[in-house]
Scaffold this active site. Structure first.
Site, mmCIF file in Angstrom:
data_model
loop_
_atom_site.group_PDB
_atom_site.id
_atom_site.type_symbol
_atom_site.label_atom_id
_atom_site.label_comp_id
_atom_site.label_asym_id
_atom_site.label_seq_id
_atom_site.Cartn_x
_atom_site.Cartn_y
_atom_site.Cartn_z
ATOM 1 N N ILE A 22 0.900 -1.198 0.170
ATOM 2 C CA ILE A 22 -0.020 -0.025 0.060
ATOM 3 C C ILE A 22 0.794 1.273 0.132
ATOM 4 O O ILE A 22 0.579 2.177 -0.631
ATOM 5 C CB ILE A 22 -0.905 -0.008 1.319
ATOM 6 C CG1 ILE A 22 -2.140 -1.038 0.982
ATOM 7 C CG2 ILE A 22 -1.608 1.148 1.295
ATOM 8 C CD1 ILE A 22 -2.794 -1.576 1.920
ATOM 9 N N GLN A 98 1.935 3.186 7.127
ATOM 10 C CA GLN A 98 1.589 1.932 6.508
ATOM 11 C C GLN A 98 2.563 0.666 7.135
ATOM 12 O O GLN A 98 2.189 -0.263 7.246
ATOM 13 C CB GLN A 98 1.769 1.895 5.094
ATOM 14 C CG GLN A 98 0.998 2.899 4.469
ATOM 15 C CD GLN A 98 -0.638 2.958 4.794
ATOM 16 O OE1 GLN A 98 -0.889 2.051 4.693
ATOM 17 N NE2 GLN A 98 -0.938 3.997 5.005
ATOM 18 N N ALA A 100 4.502 -1.955 9.468
ATOM 19 C CA ALA A 100 3.661 -2.661 10.593
ATOM 20 C C ALA A 100 4.275 -4.147 10.330
ATOM 21 O O ALA A 100 4.599 -4.562 9.129
ATOM 22 C CB ALA A 100 2.258 -2.687 10.491
ATOM 23 N N SER A 139 -6.875 -2.261 10.824
ATOM 24 C CA SER A 139 -7.186 -3.580 10.087
ATOM 25 C C SER A 139 -8.221 -4.279 10.272
ATOM 26 O O SER A 139 -8.754 -4.044 11.339
ATOM 27 C CB SER A 139 -5.934 -4.644 10.346
ATOM 28 O OG SER A 139 -6.272 -5.712 9.930
ATOM 29 N N TYR A 160 -1.636 -9.760 15.908
ATOM 30 C CA TYR A 160 -1.560 -8.577 15.112
ATOM 31 C C TYR A 160 -2.939 -7.856 15.160
ATOM 32 O O TYR A 160 -2.665 -6.714 15.350
ATOM 33 C CB TYR A 160 -1.456 -9.327 13.699
ATOM 34 C CG TYR A 160 -1.709 -8.029 12.471
ATOM 35 C CD1 TYR A 160 -0.958 -7.240 12.318
ATOM 36 C CD2 TYR A 160 -2.845 -8.354 11.792
ATOM 37 C CE1 TYR A 160 -1.178 -6.283 11.482
ATOM 38 C CE2 TYR A 160 -3.215 -7.436 10.760
ATOM 39 C CZ TYR A 160 -2.536 -6.341 10.611
ATOM 40 O OH TYR A 160 -2.553 -5.241 9.616
ATOM 41 N N ASN A 190 -9.773 -6.989 3.033
ATOM 42 C CA ASN A 190 -9.061 -7.713 2.070
ATOM 43 C C ASN A 190 -8.430 -7.055 0.863
ATOM 44 O O ASN A 190 -9.302 -7.086 -0.047
ATOM 45 C CB ASN A 190 -9.684 -9.036 1.786
ATOM 46 C CG ASN A 190 -9.877 -10.155 3.117
ATOM 47 O OD1 ASN A 190 -10.683 -9.845 4.030
ATOM 48 N ND2 ASN A 190 -8.921 -10.929 3.153
ATOM 49 N N VAL A 191 -7.386 -6.536 0.836
ATOM 50 C CA VAL A 191 -6.975 -5.783 -0.181
ATOM 51 C C VAL A 191 -6.180 -6.468 -1.151
ATOM 52 O O VAL A 191 -5.544 -7.425 -0.867
ATOM 53 C CB VAL A 191 -5.910 -4.581 0.432
ATOM 54 C CG1 VAL A 191 -5.591 -3.577 -0.771
ATOM 55 C CG2 VAL A 191 -6.548 -3.831 1.635
ATOM 56 N N LYS A 199 4.711 -9.658 -1.234
ATOM 57 C CA LYS A 199 4.168 -10.371 0.225
ATOM 58 C C LYS A 199 4.204 -11.776 0.197
ATOM 59 O O LYS A 199 3.903 -12.280 1.292
ATOM 60 C CB LYS A 199 2.699 -9.644 0.486
ATOM 61 C CG LYS A 199 2.758 -8.124 0.678
ATOM 62 C CD LYS A 199 1.104 -7.803 0.601
ATOM 63 C CE LYS A 199 0.451 -8.259 2.230
ATOM 64 N NZ LYS A 199 -0.748 -7.573 2.239
ATOM 65 N N GLY A 224 -16.871 -25.602 0.663
ATOM 66 C CA GLY A 224 -17.909 -24.845 0.867
ATOM 67 C C GLY A 224 -17.406 -23.297 0.832
ATOM 68 O O GLY A 224 -17.834 -22.385 1.655
ATOM 69 N N SER A 225 -16.503 -23.246 -0.049
ATOM 70 C CA SER A 225 -15.851 -21.943 -0.370
ATOM 71 C C SER A 225 -16.936 -21.063 -0.999
ATOM 72 O O SER A 225 -16.582 -19.593 -0.792
ATOM 73 C CB SER A 225 -14.738 -21.961 -1.492
ATOM 74 O OG SER A 225 -13.586 -22.439 -0.837
#
Length: 335
Positions: A22, A98, A100, A139, A160, A190-191, A199, A224-225
């Site tokens: 970000i 940003q 962390a 978050s 976290y 959820n970005v 990442k 079950g997604s």
């Protein structure tokens, strides 16, 4: 695209975590739209160091900043000498915090609190001394097991998420004072989007599924997604929220999502459609039942009201905008 009537030209902007996902997108937003602003990126660039879980201590990557023309400083926000030098050598107008430890599986609670909580307060003191508006990353992990995604209903289930609640608590304490600045915390859901690739395993399932499909593999989904729903938000809407948070109607903590929950099944369907590759789907047991969020959906009413924020990207739009970058990464980066 400019999201505000603020003229950031000739302003000085600090972006911590600026070589991350970000942060780097913010850096380029300012560079592209306000060529006369001064952008200082601070990041603890990656080394070979890992946490006890085996994951990297920093995801900051130089490739996220290729083409950046501002100032880059490599350093740790826990380094008080570094922070003193920043405070002494610059005069910031805006601080976008940003940086962390964002890996939710990290078990080093001491370092998590030091980095996410204590360093935030130190940066906030710099913001106050410089009269710089503070915008920071909170978050949706703060909600944890909560079934109500509104500020005030946090129930974190990992260190976290807890650390981000503590950051927000610091904000509330400082907002009781008569400050000359605004402070806005943004609870990201959820970005996904460009510059998240580095990442690694913590990048979104959108880029991970995209690369599975391009490899010719069958995407693996938990059983079950179609009923596992999350609020997925494209990076451009996150940047919009950060920019609008520079001039809030009211300081505070705000959710940043789309306000709509979509399934992991939707992700795969949209990707297969956009990539024009259908390898089917494989369903596997979910080993994380009991420690897994099956539903998140941001209540963004106050974000709309006080930040004038309005999400622009449905999931179909976001994935479509992201496809060319997913393909480029697969060609150039995926081994």
């Amino acid at each position: 695209m400019k999201y505000t009537d603020i003229n950031f030209n000739k302003k000085s902007i600090l972006i911590t975590g600026g070589a991350g996902f970000i942060g780097s997108n913010l850096a380029f937003y300012f560079q592209n739209n306000y060529p006369k602003c001064k952008i200082i990126v601070l990041d603890c660039f990656r080394s070979g160091e890992t946490f006890s879980n085996g994951n990297l201590k920093s995801f900051g990557h130089f490739k996220n900043l290729l083409g950046f023309k501002g100032i880059v400083i490599s350093g740790d926000i826990n380094d008080k000498k570094l922070l003193k030098n920043l405070e002494k050598n610059y005069k910031f107008d805006y601080i976008f915090h940003q940086a962390a430890i964002s890996d939710t599986t990290v078990s080093e609670q001491d370092l998590m609190i030091k980095t996410n909580v204590n360093a935030y307060e130190n940066l906030l003191k710099i913001a106050i001394n410089h009269k710089a508006n503070m915008i920071y990353a909170s978050s949706a992990a703060t909600y944890g097991d909560s079934d109500r995604f509104e500020v005030g209903y946090e129930s974190p289930n990992n260190a976290y998420g807890f650390s981000k609640v503590m950051m927000d608590n610091i904000t509330y304490e400082y907002l009781k004072k008569d400050l000359d600045i605004s402070i806005v915390g943004l609870k990201y859901f959820n970005v996904y989007g460009p510059r998240e690739f580095y990442k690694n395993k913590t990048a979104s399932m959108i880029v991970q599924f995209g690369h599975q499909i391009l490899k010719g593999l069958t995407p693996k989904l938990f059983e079950g997604s179609d009923k596992i729903l999350r609020d997925f938000i494209y990076i451009d809407d996150i940047i919009q929220a950060n920019i609008k948070a520079c001039k809030p109607k009211k300081s505070g903590i705000y959710n940043v999502g789309t306000g709509k929950a979509r399934s992991f099944e939707d992700i795969v369907n949209i990707l297969q459609n956009e990539l024009e590759i259908d390898n089917g789907k494989e369903y596997i047991p979910n080993p994380f039942i009991g420690q897994y969020q099956f539903f998140t959906q941001a209540n963004i009413d106050l974000t709309i009201e006080n930040l004038n924020y309005q999400p622009k990207f449905e999931m179909e739009d976001g994935i479509r905008a992201y496809i060319s970058e997913i393909k480029r990464l697969f060609k150039e980066e995926v081994k």
